[in-house]
Design an enzyme around this catalytic site. Structure first.
Site, short mmCIF file in Angstrom:
data_model
loop_
_atom_site.label_atom_id
_atom_site.label_comp_id
_atom_site.label_asym_id
_atom_site.label_seq_id
_atom_site.Cartn_x
_atom_site.Cartn_y
_atom_site.Cartn_z
N ASP B 325 15.97 15.94 -16.67
CA ASP B 325 14.95 14.91 -16.74
C ASP B 325 15.18 13.93 -15.60
OD1 ASP B 325 13.28 15.51 -18.86
OD2 ASP B 325 14.82 14.91 -20.31
N ASP B 362 11.48 -13.91 -15.44
CA ASP B 362 11.07 -12.56 -15.84
C ASP B 362 12.31 -11.75 -16.22
OD1 ASP B 362 10.16 -10.02 -16.06
OD2 ASP B 362 9.19 -9.92 -14.10
N PHE B 396 3.85 -11.45 -18.42
CA PHE B 396 2.98 -10.30 -18.15
C PHE B 396 2.20 -9.94 -19.41
CE2 PHE B 396 2.18 -5.77 -18.26
CZ PHE B 396 1.67 -5.50 -17.01
N GLN B 399 -3.66 -7.55 -20.24
CA GLN B 399 -4.97 -7.97 -19.73
C GLN B 399 -4.86 -8.43 -18.28
OE1 GLN B 399 -4.12 -9.08 -23.00
NE2 GLN B 399 -5.30 -7.31 -23.72
N THR B 400 -3.92 -9.35 -18.04
CA THR B 400 -3.83 -9.93 -16.69
C THR B 400 -3.14 -8.98 -15.73
OG1 THR B 400 -1.73 -10.97 -17.19
CG2 THR B 400 -3.71 -12.26 -17.61
N ARG B 401 -2.25 -8.14 -16.21
CA ARG B 401 -1.43 -7.23 -15.41
C ARG B 401 -0.71 -7.99 -14.28
NH1 ARG B 401 -4.03 -2.46 -13.10
NH2 ARG B 401 -5.91 -3.65 -12.82
N SER B 403 2.45 -11.29 -13.69
CA SER B 403 3.31 -12.32 -14.28
C SER B 403 3.62 -13.30 -13.15
CB SER B 403 4.59 -11.70 -14.83
OG SER B 403 5.36 -11.15 -13.78
N ASP B 541 15.99 15.15 -26.15
CA ASP B 541 16.35 14.38 -27.34
C ASP B 541 15.21 14.32 -28.35
OD1 ASP B 541 14.75 12.79 -25.81
OD2 ASP B 541 16.27 11.25 -25.43
N ASP B 545 10.99 18.18 -27.80
CA ASP B 545 11.86 18.97 -26.93
C ASP B 545 12.45 20.18 -27.66
OD1 ASP B 545 11.63 17.47 -24.65
OD2 ASP B 545 13.28 16.14 -25.17
#
Lengths: 553, 705
Positions: B325, B362, B396, B399-401, B403, B541, B545
């Site tokens: 992965d 953030d 963030f 809606q606003t996408r 921060s 996991d 899988d």
């Protein structure tokens, strides 16, 4: 020209001849065994014996074919000998006694050609031509068929089919053995090899006494005797007899004939598995072992350690003057390495070491280069064992030619390898117990032991050459040697076909950087080492009491 | 929520392995030999010996020689008998030591399995709300059956393996994994499996028991590490057959020697023949074979990986395709800021300052990585000052996408290109045309662009673009290079689009990738590889899988995974560290190499033994055979005894190697083979010559020898 120079020239010529035909002949055999079409003559045969040439067989069916043909052949050959007095061209020779008839029947069907009889006085022309010669062709073709089946096991994937035994057998005889035999016989006749249906010719010697010199259709038998690595002479003296092998060049041609199929089959193998280098690796192993044996024996014969031979400067007793030491040694090593058993000198008369090397060469398991087909499949079995051990050392469960070597494969390979030492050791050990053996031996002490050991080595490996010096006509020897020949032939064949069957069932694992390469020097050394090690570990104690004790004096 | 905990859990697991392996692996110490002695003596029982054909032959030989030594006592006979018994004993010792190391681990596991009680709810038909069932029955955990529902609350030990059917809890799994940080387990999804013997730290869960008592995960672990359930692996069986074949050959060789010796006028003493036989048969590998297998499993356990069978470990050595992965294995789980690209008219420092400011509050990994970058490359302070601290954080939202942060009237924003562009225009600014070009370029590289903009003094403008990259873990390229040298192809599995996947695959140096992978794609890929004869290993996991794990030849499940996934795979990694699959492959290879190397060594030893014993046996009748006594051993008796003693001692000497495994360095098959042939083949020929010679120097001093 000195003896050594002449000898080296002959060896060089022999190798050059083999090299010239290797690619062409190997490719020809590849086409023979992979051809989709049947010749008209072959179609007639298939119709006569009522087989479907396009049926693909499982390993069990294939094995049943081998065993069935061999069983019928043994019975027929036995009956032919036992009823000889009723047959034409018998030259008045009576029915062959049961012991000899049994032993000979097994011997010729198993490609051993051990001879416990004197051909000139026992076998008439009819038994020779319709019995023994037929088996010379068939037994050689059987060996090649089994080898081809094993190769198919490596090549094919996810199938239980290995090809058609009857087709492989017929093609081997019709397309490979017969044409060369006819051609070779004509060449040999020009060289002075006898070809006559007369019983013999009366001659008067210088002393005034008259005697009969036996004649036989020798030339027609001689080629297949070598080509099929059979070795059963039509005369008792075999290729030492001037009517079988009159000159230096016929001698060389005969050695070439007995080597050509086992050597070239490695090319066929390479073509079939799609990588000729795989074949080169195997032929290098064969050549390496052959060269080591040849040079050791040659050295031994020119450096004898007995008082009489020391005076003579070389061990010449029992060798033909027209061949001398090099050509005799070359023949001896080639015949012991190919399970042929034809001789142009008496191995019994070789020096302790020289005779020991001849014996050891047989005890390697007939892989250098081995008999027709048998050499290739026996060497492949050794390769399987070598790859199993070495493969572990590169950190993968071992694989050879894309096939995993697991429980079934190792078991089959083990049985195949185990058979011969079992027969030789049990046979020779047991033979030394009954007091009758002491009467059968011409020599006592270490040399006597060598003679017994050689007899069981030769028969268990389907070689057929004799150390002579031992009378093998008593019931004990006739039966045990006969059994050794039969088991020595058919147990490995069954194991090899079983191996082929389980290989064919697998899917092919692709080659990666982590795969053990089975070409190149390391692999060659590994396989050659395995062959030598197995033989040495198994037979050193026995040989210490025979040839080594003689050689170390 | 649970994923966050998992992410932090993973790397610590990996660190722990390196920290712990020194202790757990434990260098071999002579004391282990002594403490295993009682077990070794118990194993002298013929019923135990019969499973090992090589050692059984030695056992029979020992009995025979003992009988003869009793009948005709003599120094030589007694010493040979004693050393033959030592040979058997040393073989047992090797096995016992290997098992002993597992037993210690099993003991610590067993302590976790102490008898607990379970509060069992018998399901009432028609009532799906388990919590409403107030009446639970207290029963011993040993009486639990599959399908029982149990309630576990904070502070209680989970009585058996199961799936959470209701609730969420933090669980302390340190008893199993040795990892002290708690993990979160909740009903539904991929983190619902719990293991018996672990402790619930908070909340209350209802668990449906999925394993019978005595067959739980811990039970299986104990059985595995103790070697109790050990079955011979396919390759071990094949090797045993080969060893048995060699043994038969040598039995025949020695049996046939007696009539030949008698014929030659010197029948041999049976004691001598038995001594010869024992020296010839491959006792070294025969004695160490099962210890090698147990130790291989043990090494796996030391790395916190449990294999359900030795077969799986062997298969790992053969793996030719590795499915990994991307996230968490090849790359760090989170994207990281790797570059700042300022638009024209803006300095990089300005952009860095703004980017830092926007990320101060953030807490996301991406945000933290932006701070790290601005600190590392632009020497900005890592901690906010007082003014910044008082600023207002704009989090963030979907809606606003975006921060960012508001410091008074000044605003800084970072976010998706379109959202930030809209925000700039809304505040009266313009978006320079080059921004689009920069963001497209970053996307094509497989990275994510974040546009950074500000409103300063009422003026809105775009400052530049932050590149968020999927960062390939250090050392991965080298690791994949090694794998390639070993003949293993790596395929990266990712949910990313093909463009991104290609870029990351190129960066990481994997051989191939599968983009936008669905579980069906994974199975199809595995099947395709297997059709071509490849052996495939993968990690997984989730429940989705499970089919792929079952299809793969080696399926390693993360301990954090679901019960279904664990059941489908054939290995469980307690640390949930997918990179460990590579270690497992190496352990598998090491196991096979150790077997091959010791077999080669064992067989190569025989040459010297012939040189020691044959002249001793036959120099009497053929004095010329005395020339073979190249080691100049003193007397026939001392020669034979020295060979027997060497044969026994070499087993003990090689126990550490058998337990540790032959050193494995990833390289091509040819160089591996050449190296091992040289060490164990040539070494195997030379060592006994030296060893037997040295032993003979001592043995010849014994009176009567």
């Amino acid at each position: 020209m000195s003896d050594t120079a002449a000898g080296l020239l002959q060896v060089g010529l022999l190798l050059a001849l083999l090299a010239v035909v290797y690619v062409q002949f190997g490719d020809y055999m590849f086409r023979v065994y992979t051809d989709k079409r049947h010749l008209r003559a072959e179609q007639v045969i298939y119709r006569l014996v009522r087989v479907d040439p396009d049926a693909d067989q499982r390993w069990t069916t294939y094995a049943a074919g081998v065993l069935g043909l061999s069983a019928v052949s043994i019975v027929l050959l036995y009956l032919l000998q036992r009823l000889q007095s009723l047959l034409p061209l018998s030259l008045g020779r009576g029915n062959v006694e049961p012991g000899i008839a049994f032993n000979t029947a097994v011997s010729f069907v198993t490609n051993t050609n051990w001879q416990s009889y004197v051909p000139e006085t026992v076998m008439g022309h009819f038994v020779q031509m319709a019995g023994l010669t037929v088996q010379n062709f068939l037994s050689a073709a059987v060996g090649m068929a089994v080898a081809v089946a094993l190769i198919r096991g490596f090549v094919r994937s996810r199938t239980d089919r290995l090809g058609n035994f009857w087709v492989d057998l017929t093609r081997g005889v019709v397309r490979i053995l017969l044409p060369i035999s006819v051609l070779g016989a004509i060449v040999l006749i020009t060289g002075g090899v006898a070809m006559s249906l007369r019983a013999g010719v009366a001659v008067t010697g210088l002393d005034g006494n008259s005697s009969t010199v036996a004649l036989a259709p020798a030339a027609s038998q001689e080629v297949i005797k070598e080509l099929g690595t059979n070795g059963g002479g039509i005369f008792n003296a075999n290729s030492a007899h001037p009517f079988e092998n009159p000159a230096s060049w016929t001698n060389l041609l005969e050695i070439f004939l007995l080597l050509v199929i086992p050597v070239s089959l490695t090319r066929t193998f390479g073509r079939m598995v799609g990588n000729v280098k795989q074949g080169y690796a195997l032929v290098t192993v064969m050549g390496l072992l052959w060269a080591v044996m040849l040079s050791t024996a040659w050295w031994a014969e020119t450096h004898p350690n007995g008082p009489v031979t020391l005076t003579a400067g070389a061990a010449l007793e029992g060798k033909e003057g027209r061949f001398g030491i090099p050509a005799s040694t070359l023949f001896a090593i080639s015949t012991t390495g190919t399970s042929t058993g034809a001789v142009n000198s008496m191995h019994d008369s070789f020096t302790g070491l020289g005779g020991g090397i001849a014996m050891l060469h047989i005890l390697l398991g007939e892989v250098s280069p081995g008999g027709t087909g048998t050499g290739l499949y026996s060497l492949l079995v050794f390769a399987v064992i070598a790859v199993f051990l070495a493969g572990l050392m590169v950190g993968r469960t071992p694989e050879y030619l894309g096939k995993k070597l697991g429980r079934r494969e190792v078991t089959a390979a083990s049985i195949s390898i185990l058979t011969m030492p079992t027969l030789v050791l049990l046979g020779a050990g047991a033979a030394l117990v009954p007091p009758s053996t002491m009467n059968a031996l011409n020599n006592s002490g270490a040399h006597g032991l060598s003679e017994v050991l050689y007899a069981y080595a030769s028969t268990s490996n389907n070689n057929g050459s004799a150390f002579s010096g031992i009378t093998v006509t008593n019931g004990w020897f006739q039966s045990t040697l006969g059994i050794a020949m039969a088991l020595g032939r058919f147990v490995p064949i069954l194991a090899v076909l079983c191996l082929a069957g389980s290989l064919a069932r697998q899917k092919t694992v692709p080659v990666t950087a982590g795969t053990l390469p089975t070409t190149g020097g390391l692999f060659v050394a590994m396989v050659a080492g395995t062959v030598l090690l197995v033989a040495a570990l198994t037979f050193v104690p026995a040989m210490a009491l025979g040839p080594f004790a003689e050689a170390l004096v | 929520m649970s994923t966050t905990v998992q992410e932090t859990h993973r790397p610590t697991g990996a660190e722990k392995r390196t920290a712990r392996s020194g202790v757990a692996a434990g260098a071999f110490s002579p004391r282990q030999l002594l403490s295993s002695l009682p077990d070794a003596l118990r194993k002298l029982d013929p019923r135990h010996q019969v499973h090992n054909p090589v050692m059984f032959v030695v056992w029979i030989g020992s009995v025979l020689v003992t009988v003869l030594a009793v009948a005709r006592p003599g120094v030589f006979a007694i010493l040979v008998a004693a050393w033959l018994w030592f040979t058997v004993l040393f073989a047992n010792l090797a096995e016992a030591v290997a098992e002993g190391r597992g037993k210690a681990q099993a003991e610590s596991l067993r302590r976790t399995r102490k008898e607990t009680v379970a509060r069992c709810l018998r399901p009432v038909s028609g009532d799906a709300n388990y919590s409403s069932q107030r009446h639970s029955r207290v029963i011993p955990s040993a009486e639990l059956r599959v399908g029982d529902l149990v309630v576990v609350e904070a502070g209680e030990v989970i009585p058996g393996d199961g799936e959470i059917v209701e609730g969420i809890a933090t669980v302390d799994e340190s008893a199993i994994t040795g990892e002290s940080a708690p993990v979160i387990r909740e009903s539904g999804g991929d983190f619902s499996a719990v293991t018996g013997g672990t402790t619930v730290l908070s909340d209350r869960i209802v668990v449906e028991i999925t394993s019978k008592p005595g067959e739980s995960f811990v039970d299986r672990m104990i059985a595995l590490v103790e070697g109790a359930q050990r079955q011979k692996t396919p390759n071990e069986v094949a090797l045993t057959i080969l060893l048995a074949t060699l043994t038969i050959i040598f039995v025949l060789t020695v049996a046939a020697l007696q009539p030949m010796a008698a014929y030659s006028g010197d029948p041999q003493d049976v004691i001598v023949l038995v001594a010869l036989l024992v020296c010839l048969i491959p006792t070294t590998i025969g004695a160490l074979l099962s210890a090698i297998g147990i130790a291989g499993m043990d090494r796996l356990v030391q790395r916190n990986v449990l294999a359900t069978s030795g077969r799986a470990v062997e298969a790992a050595g053969d793996v030719s395709t590795l499915l990994l992965d991307k996230t968490g294995t090849i790359t760090f789980g989170n994207r990281k800021a790797t570059d700042l690209i300022a638009v024209q008219g803006v300095t990089v420092l300005e952009l860095a300052t703004a980017a830092r400011l926007s990320s101060l509050a953030d807490g996301t990994p991406e945000g933290r990585s932006i701070i790290e970058l601005s600190v590392a490359e632009h020497h900005l302070p890592a901690q906010p000052d007082d003014v910044e601290r008082s600023a207002e954080f704009v989090p963030f939202t979907a809606q606003t996408r975006m921060s960012g942060i508001d410091v008074g009237a000044d605003q800084v924003r970072k976010g998706a290109a379109s959202a930030v562009a809209a925000w700039v225009r809304q505040h009266g600014g313009t978006v320079p045309p080059e921004v689009e070009g920069i963001t497209r370029e970053i996307s094509e590289d497989g990275a994510t662009p974040l546009v950074c903009a500000e409103v300063s003094g009422g003026q809105a403008r775009v400052l530049g673009v932050i590149r968020l990259s999927d960062v390939v873990k250090p050392g991965m390229i080298e690791r994949f290079g090694e794998l390639r040298a070993m003949g293993i192809r790596t395929v990266m599995i990712t949910g990313d689009n093909p463009l991104t996947a290609r870029a990351i695959a190129a960066q990481a140096g994997v051989d191939d990738f599968l983009a936008e992978a669905t579980p069906e794609d994974k199975i199809a890929l595995i099947r395709r590889e297997q059709e071509g004869g490849q052996l495939v290993a993968m990690t997984g996991d989730g429940t989705n899988d499970a089919p792929a794990l079952a299809q793969a030849d080696v399926g390693m499940t993360m301990n954090s995974g679901t019960a279904a996934a664990k059941e489908a795979g054939n290995m469980v990694d307690l640390d949930s560290n997918p990179t460990k699959l590579i270690d497992v492959v190496e352990i598998g290879k090491q196991l096979l190499i150790t077997r091959g190397a010791l077999t080669t060594f064992s067989i190569a030893n025989d040459l010297a033994k012939y040189f020691a014993i044959l002249p001793a046996m036959f120099a009497g009748i053929y004095p010329q055979l005395g020339k073979l006594n190249v080691m100049r051993l003193a007397t026939p008796e001392s020669a034979i005894l020295s060979a027997v003693v060497f044969n026994a001692l070499i087993i003990v000497a090689l126990i550490p190697l058998a337990l540790r495994g032959v050193r494995y360095r990833p390289s091509s098959a040819v160089s591996l083979l050449r190296r091992n042939l040289l060490i164990y083949g040539v070494g195997g020929i030379v060592t006994p010559f030296v060893g037997i010679y040295l032993i003979d120097l001592l043995v010849r001093l014994i009176p009567g020898i």
